[in-house]
Enzyme design. Structure first.
Site, PDB file in Angstrom:
ATOM      1  N   SER A  75       0.840  -1.198   0.000  1.00 54.68           N
ATOM      2  CA  SER A  75       0.000   0.000   0.000  1.00 54.68           C
ATOM      3  C   SER A  75       0.871   1.241   0.000  1.00 54.68           C
ATOM      4  O   SER A  75       1.996   1.231   0.495  1.00 54.68           O
ATOM      5  CB  SER A  75      -0.885   0.007   1.241  1.00 54.68           C
ATOM      6  OG  SER A  75      -0.072   0.077   2.397  1.00 54.68           O
ATOM      7  N   LYS A  76       0.327   2.300  -0.556  1.00 55.00           N
ATOM      8  CA  LYS A  76       1.161   3.484  -0.743  1.00 55.00           C
ATOM      9  C   LYS A  76       1.585   4.139   0.562  1.00 55.00           C
ATOM     10  O   LYS A  76       2.565   4.869   0.587  1.00 55.00           O
ATOM     11  CB  LYS A  76       0.458   4.495  -1.645  1.00 55.00           C
ATOM     12  CG  LYS A  76      -0.854   5.028  -1.119  1.00 55.00           C
ATOM     13  CD  LYS A  76      -1.480   5.977  -2.144  1.00 55.00           C
ATOM     14  CE  LYS A  76      -2.905   6.340  -1.743  1.00 55.00           C
ATOM     15  NZ  LYS A  76      -3.598   7.077  -2.816  1.00 55.00           N
TER      16      LYS A  76
END
Length: 485
Positions: free
Chosen positions: A252-253
RNA sequence: GGGCACGUAGGCUAACGGCAGGCCACCAGGUUCUCAGCCUGACAGCGAGGGUUCGAUUCCCUCCGUGCCUACCA
């Protein structure tokens, strides 16, 4: 039968590294088998999908060389390849299912669904559609719809028995049918959900292998049910692992860069990123770590993909990137450094600099920092940096003055510069480093640089001597004097 | 909570049921004017417990851990 595979990214946000990862396996498999690799845009989420995002997917996959044989931008015999342009198809198939009795209209409101879920949670039951509209007489639901009530179409799933399917990566997977919800196929805006659109398109586009991320395993029974009620042959299922953050959650970013644009902007080479991605789950014979897409294709098989979710290891990516950077011909590296600052510099000078930094670049964007001192006149550094731990200011002043004098009388090529400076160190009875370091700092402003002789050579006589003068002046100035280049 | 999936060193991985090997990182040397690179070496692993077997990392079971799904998102 021709192998046909696809990736189906939804154009929401930045192009995702996971998309590239799955694309790599799909494309490799298709081309290994002489088949086609399709790009299909899943833009059925009307709220989140954007054209800009779609464009970035094209650009980033293209940047990586993960090109497709059929897609929205290039067309193909099974188009359109954008789901927003196929809405009637889905509507037709969904209503067809209702007519067959395999699906049904549902007018339950979001409020009611939420209340049902809440009650189920309180009773510690699995949250699931309770079959309210399924159990109502069709005429009753019809009446509500005619009265203007919003409606959706749901798949009739719940039944006895098991759903078994073979997954090429994982072997046999079994679900109890009563675990599977009555999935919404057509939303109240008349658009399909992923499940419907995906199955309809995969069938119509003659997809033979569905190679997608592990997160879809749980939905596969719904898809199998759809193939069944449509009377279609299901594809071969292959669920590849999800890339993971350091803490092993889905990448995930927030925890790891996920945007392909970020990797491009940092200066990861596309071929290096693809090679690294291949290493996440795939392995070559004889322990090879660095290989081309063609070599990968030769040895690839879906059933050789490791099922465990690999942690995305930036340090290894850096190593792979370094391998590729060092392998590049100097002229090619110079060309690739263009967007990272080299384009604004004199090509002849860049050509002399590149060999000095090729071993020192981790990513291409390191160029600017690594080469800053080759450009401009003023250098910003503390006078104290000139003086080594075991040195005194008078020592260093003496070294710099002597070096200045020696260099002024030396032919300006690396070999001569090195020889004369080493002779000078001997004459002054100090270790080479004791002389070299102050000179290095004087001409570059830093303690870590390419070899001094070659740096001086590229820097040029005039600029080097001027900087030595500036350093001598800097040392002569009061301790806390401001920078006066 | 339920369903499913997955567990080989800190990370990525290899190994017909038969000596657990490679890469990254880390550490120590070497090369050297610094850094990087390169070379050499070291450290380090089958989640746990049962079962089958002459023999189990491998097959089976249980447990534990982790992840994903559990939306009118994909």
């Amino acid at each position: 039968m021709t192998v046909r595979v696809r990736i189906a990214p939804s154009p929401t946000g930045d192009p995702h590294v996971g998309t590239a990862y799955v694309a790599l396996f799909n494309r490799t498999w298709a081309h290994k088998n002489g088949g086609q690799f399709l790009l299909r845009i899943e833009d059925t989420d009307r709220v989140r999908s954007t054209k800009e995002s779609e464009k970035m997917i094209f650009d980033s996959l293209g940047w990586l060389g993960l090109t497709w044989d059929e897609g929205p931008d290039i067309g193909g015999p099974f188009g359109p390849y954008r789901q927003s342009e196929r809405v009637e198809t889905y509507l037709k198939h969904a209503t067809g299912l209702v007519e067959k009795g395999a699906a049904y209209y549902c007018t339950c409101t979001a409020d009611r669904l939420e209340a049902v879920r809440k009650a189920q949670a309180a009773a510690k039951l699995a949250p699931r559609y309770d079959g309210h509209c399924r159990n109502l007489p069709a005429t009753e639901v019809r009446k509500q719809i005619d009265a203007g009530a919003p409606w959706v179409i749901r798949l009739k799933v719940a039944s006895d028995g098991e759903c078994r399917f073979k997954d090429v990566v994982r072997g046999e997977v079994v679900f109890a049918w009563d675990q599977i919800d009555d999935q919404i196929l057509l939303k109240s805006d008349g658009w399909p959900t992923y499940h419907l659109a995906n199955v309809v398109d995969d069938h119509l586009m003659e997809i033979t292998h569905v190679i997608r991320a592990e997160e879809w395993i749980s939905s596969t029974p719904k898809h199998i049910k759809l193939y069944e009620v449509f009377g279609w042959e299901p594809p071969v299922w292959c669920h590849v692992p999800l890339l993971r953050n350091k803490d092993r959650t889905k990448i995930s970013k927030r925890k790891n860069p996920t945007s392909l644009r970020w990797y491009e902007e940092q200066g990861y080479l596309p071929e290096a990123l693809v090679n690294f991605l291949a290493l996440m789950g795939f392995s070559m014979p004889e322990n090879r770590e660095i290989f081309t897409p063609a070599e990968m294709q030769e040895h690839f098989h879906i059933d050789r993909i490791n099922a465990g979710g690999p942690v995305f290891d930036m340090e290894k990516l850096d190593w792979v990137n370094g391998q590729y950077i060092r392998k590049l011909p100097a002229e090619e590296l110079a060309r690739r450094l263009g967007p990272f600052g080299a384009a604004g510099h004199d090509p002849a000078l860049v050509a002399r600099i590149v060999p000095l930094i090729q071993d020192r670049l981790r990513v291409l964007s390191d160029y600017k920092d690594l080469t800053a001192f080759f450009f401009g006149d003023a250098l910003a550094y503390e006078a104290a940096t000139l003086v080594g731990k075991k040195q005194t200011v008078p020592d260093v002043q003496g070294h710099l003055r002597a070096a200045r004098e020696t260099l002024a009388a030396t032919p300006w090529d690396a070999a001569a510069l090195e020889t004369r400076l080493k002779e000078l160190a001997a004459t002054r009875n100090v270790k080479v480093g004791e002389l070299f370091m102050p000179v290095r700092v004087a001409v570059t402003g830093r303690t870590a640089t390419p070899p001094l002789d070659r740096t001086l050579e590229v820097l040029g006589r005039e600029r080097s001597l001027a900087r030595l003068d500036a350093a001598i002046a800097k040392l002569a100035a009061p301790a806390k004097a401001p920078e006066t280049p």
